[in-house]
Design a protein around this motif. Structure first.
Motif, PDB file in Angstrom:
ATOM      1  N   VAL A 278       0.869  -1.163   0.000  1.00 41.90           N
ATOM      2  CA  VAL A 278       0.000   0.000   0.000  1.00 41.90           C
ATOM      3  C   VAL A 278       0.915   1.224   0.000  1.00 41.90           C
ATOM      4  O   VAL A 278       1.957   1.243   0.671  1.00 41.90           O
ATOM      5  CB  VAL A 278      -0.951  -0.001   1.225  1.00 41.90           C
ATOM      6  N   TYR A 279       0.550   2.223  -0.791  1.00 46.99           N
ATOM      7  CA  TYR A 279       1.384   3.406  -0.976  1.00 46.99           C
ATOM      8  C   TYR A 279       0.663   4.638  -0.428  1.00 46.99           C
ATOM      9  O   TYR A 279      -0.547   4.805  -0.625  1.00 46.99           O
ATOM     10  CB  TYR A 279       1.710   3.609  -2.457  1.00 46.99           C
ATOM     11  N   PHE A 280       1.423   5.485   0.235  1.00 49.91           N
ATOM     12  CA  PHE A 280       0.904   6.744   0.747  1.00 49.91           C
ATOM     13  C   PHE A 280       1.517   7.865  -0.082  1.00 49.91           C
ATOM     14  O   PHE A 280       2.730   8.089  -0.042  1.00 49.91           O
ATOM     15  CB  PHE A 280       1.241   6.905   2.230  1.00 49.91           C
ATOM     16  N   VAL A 281       0.677   8.532  -0.840  1.00 51.83           N
ATOM     17  CA  VAL A 281       1.139   9.528  -1.806  1.00 51.83           C
ATOM     18  C   VAL A 281       0.692  10.909  -1.335  1.00 51.83           C
ATOM     19  O   VAL A 281      -0.509  11.182  -1.235  1.00 51.83           O
ATOM     20  CB  VAL A 281       0.578   9.246  -3.214  1.00 51.83           C
ATOM     21  N   GLU A 282       1.648  11.748  -1.034  1.00 51.49           N
ATOM     22  CA  GLU A 282       1.346  13.128  -0.653  1.00 51.49           C
ATOM     23  C   GLU A 282       1.434  13.988  -1.909  1.00 51.49           C
ATOM     24  O   GLU A 282       2.496  14.086  -2.535  1.00 51.49           O
ATOM     25  CB  GLU A 282       2.319  13.623   0.409  1.00 51.49           C
ATOM     26  N   VAL A 283       0.318  14.552  -2.312  1.00 55.12           N
ATOM     27  CA  VAL A 283       0.272  15.356  -3.530  1.00 55.12           C
ATOM     28  C   VAL A 283       0.175  16.824  -3.162  1.00 55.12           C
ATOM     29  O   VAL A 283      -0.273  17.190  -2.068  1.00 55.12           O
ATOM     30  CB  VAL A 283      -0.911  14.946  -4.437  1.00 55.12           C
ATOM     31  N   VAL A 284       0.594  17.659  -4.097  1.00 54.83           N
ATOM     32  CA  VAL A 284       0.648  19.100  -3.833  1.00 54.83           C
ATOM     33  C   VAL A 284       0.084  19.861  -5.012  1.00 54.83           C
ATOM     34  O   VAL A 284       0.206  19.432  -6.172  1.00 54.83           O
ATOM     35  CB  VAL A 284       2.107  19.528  -3.540  1.00 54.83           C
ATOM     36  N   ASP A 285      -0.549  20.964  -4.725  1.00 55.09           N
ATOM     37  CA  ASP A 285      -1.121  21.833  -5.752  1.00 55.09           C
ATOM     38  C   ASP A 285      -0.026  22.750  -6.268  1.00 55.09           C
ATOM     39  O   ASP A 285       0.444  23.644  -5.560  1.00 55.09           O
ATOM     40  CB  ASP A 285      -2.263  22.654  -5.131  1.00 55.09           C
ATOM     41  N   VAL A 286       0.419  22.504  -7.489  1.00 55.98           N
ATOM     42  CA  VAL A 286       1.498  23.293  -8.085  1.00 55.98           C
ATOM     43  C   VAL A 286       0.912  24.490  -8.802  1.00 55.98           C
ATOM     44  O   VAL A 286      -0.040  24.371  -9.577  1.00 55.98           O
ATOM     45  CB  VAL A 286       2.320  22.439  -9.065  1.00 55.98           C
ATOM     46  N   MET A 287       1.502  25.658  -8.574  1.00 58.28           N
ATOM     47  CA  MET A 287       1.028  26.879  -9.233  1.00 58.28           C
ATOM     48  C   MET A 287       2.181  27.495 -10.019  1.00 58.28           C
ATOM     49  O   MET A 287       3.308  27.590  -9.533  1.00 58.28           O
ATOM     50  CB  MET A 287       0.504  27.866  -8.186  1.00 58.28           C
TER      51      MET A 287
END
Length: 335
Positions: A278-287
């Motif tokens: 199981v993978y924990f993916v931290e995503v970010v809002d790129v501007m």
């Protein structure tokens, strides 16, 4: 990982409400006076009550029962990810009754603390957790070469011993966190930042039993959210909704959001397939520099909701795409 963030065999102290507050309860890895406590206080100050717990699992379990909030150590810049925290995040409760709502980062600053009125010349014994003593070797060798080094259960325990020493034998010093000065009487700090390494940081996740209410002492509302944590698992072809065998790389592509970090743990899903992850993916809002965001190549099949922020709508749509691509995907929180 860093000092006092691992499971301790000592019992939690009696300082759970040492700061007056009318706010919610926040559970942290105790005892009182640890660096987890320091990080919690730096983030929330007097806006919460503090509730020490013996293990990371205890902190996790407290949220939604005895506490509204919890602080989970997530990564140390020297020792890496905290596996016990990620093991708790495998629980199906996360994303349903518990959510990641923010982060806090603490610079690990070891302090040399003595009884009030004492000086470096008075110190004959230095007490701390074994990691605290080890992380301050150069300072101790240079400034206190003849002092006897004594390992105790925690840095907070060291501060408490020094605090309660009788005046006629008060020749001890403690290596501990700065917050111990608020917890124990008769102490003063002689030196701050005595550790050998000065790039030792620990990052924490803020766990909450509410998905959207503002956090105490918050510096922004939901409109400023730019991060999210998603749990991904590539299902066997027999369980997948996709016509082709799903892969983790395919699920990441389906998300269509920039990943700031990815952590892996063994899956708890019952299956004949060995070594599932199981993978924990931290995503970010790129501007972009012009204020615009890169357009996604994926169409969102999730309708707009007046109750969701624009960022959370994008994340919910990304999770739906990952499911359509044959994976199991859960949104664990946004901040």
């Amino acid at each position: 990982m860093s000092l006092n963030l691992s499971t301790s065999h000592s019992r939690v102290g009696d300082h759970s409400n040492e700061f007056t507050s009318t706010g919610p309860l926040l559970a942290f890895l105790g005892p009182a006076g640890t660096y987890s406590h320091q990080a919690a206080h730096d983030r929330f100050a007097e806006s919460v009550h503090y509730q020490p717990r013996n293990t990371i699992s205890d902190v996790f379990d407290s949220v939604g029962t005895s506490a509204q909030l919890g602080l989970l150590p997530q990564e140390n810049s020297i020792f890496g990810s905290v596996m016990e925290t990620y093991d708790t995040l495998r629980s199906s409760d996360v994303g349903k009754s518990k959510w990641i709502r923010g982060t806090a980062t603490l610079s690990i600053e070891h302090c040399l603390v003595v009884r009030q009125g004492k000086t470096m010349r008075d110190i004959k014994t230095v007490l701390s957790h074994e990691q605290g003593l080890g992380q301050c070797r150069r300072f101790l060798a240079t400034h206190l070469p003849t002092a006897r080094l004594v390992s105790v259960a925690s840095t907070a325990a060291a501060a408490e011993v020094v605090s309660t020493q009788a005046d006629d034998v008060a020749d001890g010093a403690a290596i501990c966190s700065k917050i111990c000065l608020r917890l124990f009487a008769n102490l003063e700090m002689l030196r701050e930042g005595i550790q050998d390494e000065h790039d030792n940081f620990t990052r924490f996740y803020v766990l909450a039993n509410d998905a959207s209410s503002p956090l105490p002492n918050a510096w922004h509302d939901g409109s400023g959210e730019r991060n999210a944590l998603i749990r991904l698992e590539a299902l066997p072809e027999s369980e997948s909704q996709s016509s082709s065998p799903p892969t983790i790389s395919g699920l990441l592509a389906a998300l269509g959001l920039p990943a700031a970090r990815i952590d892996r743990r063994p899956s708890t899903t019952v299956s004949r397939e060995r070594f599932r992850s199981v993978y924990f993916v931290e995503v970010v809002d790129v501007m972009r520099s012009d204020g615009s965001r890169p357009s996604s190549q994926h169409s969102a099949k999730v309708g707009r909701s007046a109750s969701l922020s624009p960022w959370k709508e994008r994340v919910v749509a990304a999770v739906a795409r990952a499911v359509e691509s044959g994976g199991r995907a859960d949104l664990l929180g946004t901040w």
